[in-house]
Write an enzyme that holds these catalytic residues in place. Structure first.
Site, mmCIF file in Angstrom:
data_model
loop_
_atom_site.group_PDB
_atom_site.id
_atom_site.type_symbol
_atom_site.label_atom_id
_atom_site.label_comp_id
_atom_site.label_asym_id
_atom_site.label_seq_id
_atom_site.Cartn_x
_atom_site.Cartn_y
_atom_site.Cartn_z
ATOM 1 N N HIS A 361 70.211 -10.115 59.791
ATOM 2 C CA HIS A 361 69.755 -11.361 59.173
ATOM 3 C C HIS A 361 68.616 -11.985 59.955
ATOM 4 C CE1 HIS A 361 73.737 -12.102 56.757
ATOM 5 N NE2 HIS A 361 73.216 -10.902 56.559
ATOM 6 N N GLY A 362 67.914 -11.189 60.751
ATOM 7 C CA GLY A 362 66.767 -11.700 61.475
ATOM 8 C C GLY A 362 67.155 -12.392 62.769
#
Length: 530
Positions: A361-362
């Site tokens: 998710h970064g």
């Protein structure tokens, strides 16, 4: 006649006196000579003993190739002392652990090693080696700059364990070259634990090597229900073209041997309340939840390590930082089911560079301010990062009703590839089905985005800031993001209550971004106390 007799008697008396004196003098000389000879013989004998002893010691050390650990001071007057008899050791489990191994000298500090195999570990992947690790740690804990060795080509089954201080010596090293695996039997976890391997309250702790920490999390994920763990709220922004999500994602076949695992999932490796922590070289994979967590630590260095878990493994953050300062993370790779790196409240002076992220998710700051709590994050730099096939790129997420601030953040030279939402600020974060509207918020200011480039699949920029406390001093420079049609509805950039400076034209244009400062900004009084 009489005169002659008197003189003769006098002469005779003097002659006898001379002879007596001469005899006494020779006797004195003889006694003194014997004393000197005895002293000379004693000195020669002592010198010979010392020469032999020195010759013997030199020959011994030359043959052994090692230095003695301790040399007693020379004392000429002291006679040689016989070595004490060896201690009596009783057979059985009460025997003391083996002596530490000498590793030589490192920067002037004597380094001693403790191999877990010497403390009873089997390393066969099925025998419980937890006790052996505990005993090895207890021994190493007493020796400054000592090293625990987990040797290669062995697989050690280790249950929940705490390698804890605060009474351990400083600068300990955990040399991990083998593999440590977690138990998959539900009984080993009781009702659930927050961590599996924990290092706490230490001064100088390094985990290094080419080994693996394997949480074997599939036995937890396969019993996962979408209602067990909160979902990432920004998933609501991602809508497939067919507008449907499976209500219950398919699950692999459950293990009949493990039993039902607890709902509380452990973090694989956690550091708590420690100074000068280093993690390098190792791989952490398949953690039930977070892979690597730092709580209340000062001085953290992570480099040249990797995290590996499937992209759909829920809540498996790569690195989770909380209440930690002076953090450097670089030259590492993160593939997981949640944030590659998550920065939570109480973090400052964090520098992240040259990392690869994806799937995941970064890199996220937050979520912050949940349950109306105060959150403070400052001085964060994220640069020279590659992201591939992640949900978000660089993100700040806060809850309504929170207090505190996020300030002084730089995202620079981020290359994104097939990233759904490359740039996100979300001050309305909510991982529940519904959250009530609240006016207070965590203030977001002083955020710079420069050279963010690559491809996106849903929306290039999503800025959703608070009505009562808008995002200020946001700078955009060198933003070049191109759409890549895949399986999702695509959207234009979105902005709400976001103010700052546009230093160069953006691709695509972000017309909703507001230049300057808000006309009225009702700052909350306790933000400045961060």
């Amino acid at each position: 006649m009489s005169g002659f007799g008197f003189r003769s008697l006098t002469t005779l008396t003097l002659l006898i006196a001379f002879l007596v004196w001469s005899s006494n003098f020779e006797a004195c000389i003889a006694r003194r000579g014997r004393h000197w000879r005895q002293h000379s013989r004693g000195t020669s004998s002592s010198s010979l003993y010392k020469k032999r002893s020195k010759s013997h010691n030199s020959h011994h050390h030359k043959g052994s190739g090692s230095k003695p650990k301790y040399s007693p001071p020379h004392n000429k007057a002291a006679p040689p002392v016989s070595p004490p008899p060896p201690p009596t050791v009783s057979a059985g489990n009460n025997a003391p652990p083996p002596p530490p191994k000498n590793k030589g000298y490192n920067n002037g500090v004597h380094s001693v090693s403790f191999d877990v195999l010497d403390f009873g570990a089997k390393g066969d992947g099925s025998t419980d080696d937890t006790k052996a690790f505990e005993v090895a740690w207890a021994a190493a804990c007493k020796v400054e700059a000592s090293t625990i060795i987990v040797p290669p080509q062995y697989q050690f089954l280790v249950g929940p364990i705490s390698f804890s201080g605060p009474y351990c010596e400083a600068n300990l090293v955990f040399q991990l070259d083998g593999t440590i695996i977690a138990p998959t039997d539900a009984k080993a976890w009781g009702k659930g634990l927050l961590q599996w391997l924990e290092f706490s309250k230490l001064r100088g702790i390094t985990i290094q090597g080419s080994g693996i920490i394997d949480g074997r999390g599939s036995v937890w994920w396969q019993e996962y229900s979408p209602y067990d763990d909160p979902a990432d709220d920004d998933l609501k922004l991602i809508i497939p073209i067919n507008s449907t999500f499976p209500e219950h994602p398919p699950e692999p076949m459950k293990s009949k041997q493990s039993g039902k695992m607890p709902s509380i999932k452990p973090t694989a490796l956690r550091f708590y309340g420690s100074f000068n922590v280093t993690v390098t070289g190792i791989t952490i994979r398949n953690s039930p939840q977070c892979h690597l967590k730092f709580d209340n630590c000062v001085g953290v260095l992570v480099h040249d390590m990797s995290v590996s878990s499937p992209g759909d493994s829920a809540n498996t953050d790569g690195i989770h930082l909380q209440n930690s300062k002076d953090v450097l993370i670089h030259s590492s790779t993160f593939a997981c089911g949640d944030d590659c790196i998550s920065i939570q409240t109480g973090c400052s002076n964090v520098y992240i560079h040259n990392v690869n992220c994806g799937p995941g998710h970064g890199i996220s700051i937050g979520s912050l301010g949940r349950y109306n709590t105060k959150a403070c994050v400052s001085n964060i730099t994220v640069r020279d990062v590659n992201m591939h096939n992640t949900m978000t790129g660089v993100r700040i997420k806060t809850w309504q009703g929170g207090l505190g601030s996020v300030q002084g953040v730089l995202f620079s030279n981020i290359q994104v590839s097939e990233v759904q939402l490359p740039i996100v600020i979300d001050q309305f974060y909510c991982d529940k089905s519904t959250c009530k509207n609240q006016t207070s918020a965590v203030a977001v200011s002083g955020i710079t985005y420069e050279r963010i480039r690559g491809t996106y699949t849903v929306k290039p920029v999503h800025f959703a800031c608070s009505d009562n406390l808008p995002c200020t001093d946001v700078t955009l420079n060198g933003i070049q993001l191109k759409p890549l049609q895949e399986h999702y509805h695509m959207y234009d950039p979105y902005c709400w209550q976001t103010f700052g400076e546009l230093r160069s034209p953006t691709v695509p244009p972000i017309a909703c971004f507001q230049i300057g400062k808000p006309s009225s900004n009702h700052l909350q009084s306790d933000h400045d106390s961060c």
